[in-house]
Enzyme design. Structure first.
Site, PDB file in Angstrom:
ATOM      1  N   ARG A  85     -22.969  13.000 -13.274  1.00 48.56           N
ATOM      2  CA  ARG A  85     -23.573  11.714 -13.593  1.00 48.56           C
ATOM      3  C   ARG A  85     -24.459  11.308 -12.433  1.00 48.56           C
ATOM      4  NH1 ARG A  85     -19.752   6.623 -14.425  1.00 48.56           N
ATOM      5  NH2 ARG A  85     -19.483   6.822 -12.185  1.00 48.56           N
ATOM      6  N   ARG A  87     -18.508  12.023 -10.656  1.00 50.88           N
ATOM      7  CA  ARG A  87     -19.115  10.806 -10.109  1.00 50.88           C
ATOM      8  C   ARG A  87     -19.740  11.119  -8.764  1.00 50.88           C
ATOM      9  NH1 ARG A  87     -13.779   9.071 -11.748  1.00 50.88           N
ATOM     10  NH2 ARG A  87     -13.934   7.693 -13.545  1.00 50.88           N
ATOM     11  N   GLU A 131     -22.810   3.092 -22.856  1.00 50.96           N
ATOM     12  CA  GLU A 131     -21.863   2.098 -22.368  1.00 50.96           C
ATOM     13  C   GLU A 131     -22.410   0.676 -22.468  1.00 50.96           C
ATOM     14  OE1 GLU A 131     -21.034   3.045 -18.240  1.00 50.96           O
ATOM     15  OE2 GLU A 131     -23.008   3.936 -17.988  1.00 50.96           O
ATOM     16  N   ASN A 144     -15.106   2.029 -20.338  1.00 49.25           N
ATOM     17  CA  ASN A 144     -14.750   0.909 -19.453  1.00 49.25           C
ATOM     18  C   ASN A 144     -15.810  -0.190 -19.492  1.00 49.25           C
ATOM     19  OD1 ASN A 144     -12.918   2.853 -18.884  1.00 49.25           O
ATOM     20  ND2 ASN A 144     -13.290   2.933 -16.682  1.00 49.25           N
ATOM     21  N   ASP A 145     -17.059   0.216 -19.331  1.00 49.53           N
ATOM     22  CA  ASP A 145     -18.127  -0.775 -19.388  1.00 49.53           C
ATOM     23  C   ASP A 145     -18.435  -1.187 -20.820  1.00 49.53           C
ATOM     24  OD1 ASP A 145     -18.578  -1.335 -16.774  1.00 49.53           O
ATOM     25  OD2 ASP A 145     -20.080   0.220 -16.471  1.00 49.53           O
ATOM     26  N   CYS A 184     -15.778   9.559 -21.537  1.00 48.93           N
ATOM     27  CA  CYS A 184     -15.249   9.741 -20.188  1.00 48.93           C
ATOM     28  C   CYS A 184     -14.602   8.481 -19.636  1.00 48.93           C
ATOM     29  CB  CYS A 184     -16.345  10.229 -19.250  1.00 48.93           C
ATOM     30  SG  CYS A 184     -17.725   9.095 -19.130  1.00 48.93           S
ATOM     31  N   ARG A 226     -13.969  -7.094 -16.861  1.00 48.33           N
ATOM     32  CA  ARG A 226     -12.741  -6.316 -16.795  1.00 48.33           C
ATOM     33  C   ARG A 226     -11.950  -6.493 -15.507  1.00 48.33           C
ATOM     34  NH1 ARG A 226     -14.382  -0.997 -14.214  1.00 48.33           N
ATOM     35  NH2 ARG A 226     -16.576  -0.740 -14.669  1.00 48.33           N
ATOM     36  N   HIS A 248       0.820  -1.207   0.000  1.00 47.25           N
ATOM     37  CA  HIS A 248       0.000   0.000   0.000  1.00 47.25           C
ATOM     38  C   HIS A 248       0.852   1.253   0.000  1.00 47.25           C
ATOM     39  CE1 HIS A 248      -3.398  -2.658   1.627  1.00 47.25           C
ATOM     40  NE2 HIS A 248      -3.510  -2.484   0.328  1.00 47.25           N
TER      41      HIS A 248
END
Lengths: 92, 588
Positions: free
Chosen positions: B342, B306, B441, B464-465, B512, B475, B199
């Site tokens: 969003r 977001r 998406e 991404n989706d 995006c 993914r 981390h």
């Protein structure tokens, strides 16, 4: 007292490490039932993150989950889901 | 006559944990191990020892929660989440039972037992085959030391209070030590233990502090006042480098800084091609705290705000007022630039506990995002109302995630109209012309984008989706990660189709997803006609640099060629070649 056992192959890509392990323990702690996880000859308290991590449950490992208590059945269902999901998450 | 001590140059090899080069004086963290005496206690002392342990655990918990909060505010939730494991460890049954049962049996002071139990765990973990698990040693060590410090009442050196610019040398740095560092006074750091996935390494990367870990003995070799070069790119650390070595590194550093500087110079310039074609570059944010960085990197607006942020790390649901305050603040801070909010995108890989969403076998295809919002109009309406009310303070837009067809879109718009009407009834002002968009998406939305375009003011492509659904590739599954390919010809055709049908209907399109921030794809997306690139703040200068180095004609030609290839390999190879021609100094 109800006692349920279930053999599961860990499909999660990280195995039961890190986040999935933390999630497993968090969920396990929500149930009253005693939860034991066994891998080979080793076993650990399913409500302990150290215990789970020390079993070194990598992807593809076969484990046995035992739940003993009134809500054993529900516990097993919830825990199995975590193990079968690819990337479970729970944000506090 | 003064004797000159000639210090010998020494090169160590470790694990590069965070890229970049740092040079400077070493700052040695105190050797951490406070000596704990092995002192026996009597039976009467037992309750007191247990009480001391409990007290230390409570203090530690408080401390970790504070750090977690600070990190969530300053960095991100993913980083803050790291500390969930620390909290779990603090209340771990096995660990606590072991400490307490040994305390009763062996009757030594609790400090001694604690150190011994932690030591045992570290030993077990250090023998594990899995790299990830081995790296957890530093987490266990961190928590153990924290409890110990509270037991003996000792303070840890606080790296946020350093006066000079230094390179921190330590046996180990905990994620919390790292999180409290400031780039202004910590040039870099090196440690004996730690791995790539620790981390601490993750933290260092997001703080942009060069770091090398796993050097084994660096904390013993470096003496006070030594000069160090930390090369976080290849994992080497040079102790007391020779004159020539310093020179070589200085030159390299200069070249790198020049490049960064050139990128910074782009801040005020528009994202305009050599032949005058303009697009917009916006930023993706998760929380209002990121706005200064967004502005500093020269974003034209926010392309994706977001809002899941509000719903996480808490037990209740956020009120409309609370959301209104935040949206209002963002609108004011960014005005006159637009902010695209969003609506709630929960589910998939983002869950919250207070809503009691049942576990699903296939959450990415499950009850999430707009599907969830349409089923819970109470939650959805509160958010829409907050956004609308805030819209008079600047320029806000709103968009719905995971739209899969026209019915859903119409239903969402109907709810929006209801909220608007309610506000009108109450004489509450809002921007009547607020732009409303749909995220594209889901493949079904992409294929019917010509139909959807009639109902909205813009599209935002969520790659991404979209990629995972289009290619049927989860993914987050490592085994099939090789199949997750943004350059797949299918993906390119889908994106092209979305952009074309939007333009035909006379609306604009943004993107995006991660793909928008990858410079390799910038010429291709530009050539396809993408109107807005919404990327992480740090990617803005690079994307802009590429756009400013190309003509739209060139970009269109690149797109044409890419669409003619039959494999992603050819496409990627071609894009790499072209990018090298356009911006030779860029590293991909």
């Amino acid at each position: 007292m109800k006692k349920i056992k279930k053999k599961i192959v860990v499909k999660n890509k990280q195995g039961l490490h890190a986040r999935p392990a933390a999630l497993f323990v968090q969920i396990a702690n929500k149930f009253d039932a005693n939860i034991t996880v066994r891998k080979g000859s080793l076993s650990a308290n399913g409500k302990s993150i150290m215990g789970i991590l020390m079993l070194e449950i990598g992807p593809g490992s076969e484990i046995l989950i035992e739940a003993e208590g009134e809500d054993a059945e529900r516990a097993i269902i919830a825990l199995e889901r975590i193990i079968l999901e690819e990337e479970p998450q729970l944000i506090k | 006559m003064g004797e000159e001590i000639i210090k010998e140059e020494k090169i160590l090899k470790g694990i590069p944990a965070s890229p970049g080069i740092a040079m400077g004086q070493a700052f040695l963290m105190e050797m951490e191990e406070p000596t704990v005496p092995r002192r026996q206690i009597s039976d009467e002392d037992l309750p007191n020892e247990i009480a001391r342990l409990e007290d230390a655990l409570i203090q530690t918990r408080k401390e970790i929660l504070e750090i977690q909060k600070k990190i969530a505010e300053e960095m991100s939730y993913e980083h803050a989440e790291i500390f969930n494991a620390h909290l779990l460890l603090l209340e771990d049954k096995m660990f606590l039972e072991e400490v307490i049962s040994r305390l009763r049996k062996e009757k030594f002071i609790v400090e001694y037992i604690l150190v011994d139990v932690i030591k045992k765990y570290i030993k077990v973990f250090s023998k594990m085959d899995d790299e990830y698990l081995r790296d957890r040693i530093s987490d266990i060590d961190d928590v153990g030391k924290r409890i110990l410090r509270h037991l003996i009442g000792q303070q840890r050196q606080d790296l946020s209070k350093l006066k000079e610019k230094v390179i921190v040398v330590a046996y180990n740095l905990s994620p919390s030590d790292t999180a409290l560092m400031h780039k202004e006074n910590v040039l870099g750091f090196v440690t004996d233990i730690g791995g790539r996935t620790s981390h601490t390494a993750i933290m260092a990367k997001s703080l942009e502090i060069p770091a090398v870990v796993g050097l084994e003995k660096v904390s013993r070799l470096v003496k006070k006042g030594d000069y160090l070069i930390v090369n976080g790119n290849d994992g080497s650390v040079i102790i007391n480098p020779r004159e020539e070595t310093i020179k070589k590194y200085q030159e390299e550093l200069l070249k790198f800084e020049e490049f960064i500087h050139r990128l910074e110079g782009l801040k005020e310039l528009p994202a305009e091609t050599l032949d005058g074609y303009r697009v917009k570059i916006a930023a993706n944010i998760e929380s209002p705290q990121e706005i200064p960085s967004v502005i500093a990197h020269g974003a034209f607006g926010i392309g994706l705000y977001r809002t899941e942020y509000f719903y996480m790390n808490r037990k209740d649901l956020p009120s409309e007022e609370e959301q209104f305050e935040a949206y209002r603040r963002v609108a004011i801070q960014m005005a006159p630039h637009p902010v695209t909010i969003r609506t709630l995108d929960l589910g998939g890989d983002k869950f919250i506990s207070q809503l009691d969403i049942p576990y699903e076998i296939n959450p990415f295809m499950g009850w999430r995002a707009i599907r969830f919002c349409l089923a819970r109009p109470d939650i959805f309406k509160a958010q829409l109302s907050a956004i609308l009310r805030a819209s008079v303070e600047g320029k806000l837009r709103l968009m719905y995630p995971l739209i899969s067809g026209i019915e859903e879109l119409k239903q969402a718009n109907r709810i929006l109209e209801e909220v608007k009407e309610e506000l009108r009834q109450k004489n509450i002002r809002f921007d009547e012309d607020i732009e409303v968009g749909a995220m594209i998406e889901v493949p079904s939305a992409a294929v019917t984008s010509d139909i959807l375009a009639k109902e909205v003011d813009f599209f935002s492509i969520g790659t991404n989706d979209l990629i995972q659904y289009a290619l049927a590739v989860d993914r987050v599954n490592e085994k099939i990660a090789y199949l997750y390919e943004p350059a797949h010809p299918a993906v390119l055709r889908i994106i092209k189709n979305i952009i074309d049908s939007a333009h035909e209907a006379g609306i604009w399109v943004g993107m995006c997803g991660e793909m928008a921030g990858e410079v390799l794809f910038t010429p291709l997306l530009l050539g396809m006609g993408l109107d807005e690139f919404s990327v992480s703040a740090v990617n803005i200068p690079e994307v802009k640099q590429v756009i400013r180095s190309i003509t739209i004609t060139q970009a269109k030609e690149i797109t044409r060629q890419c669409l003619s290839f039959s494999t992603s390999e050819e496409i990627l190879e071609f894009l790499r070649l072209k990018l090298k021609e356009i911006v030779p100094e860029i590293i991909v």
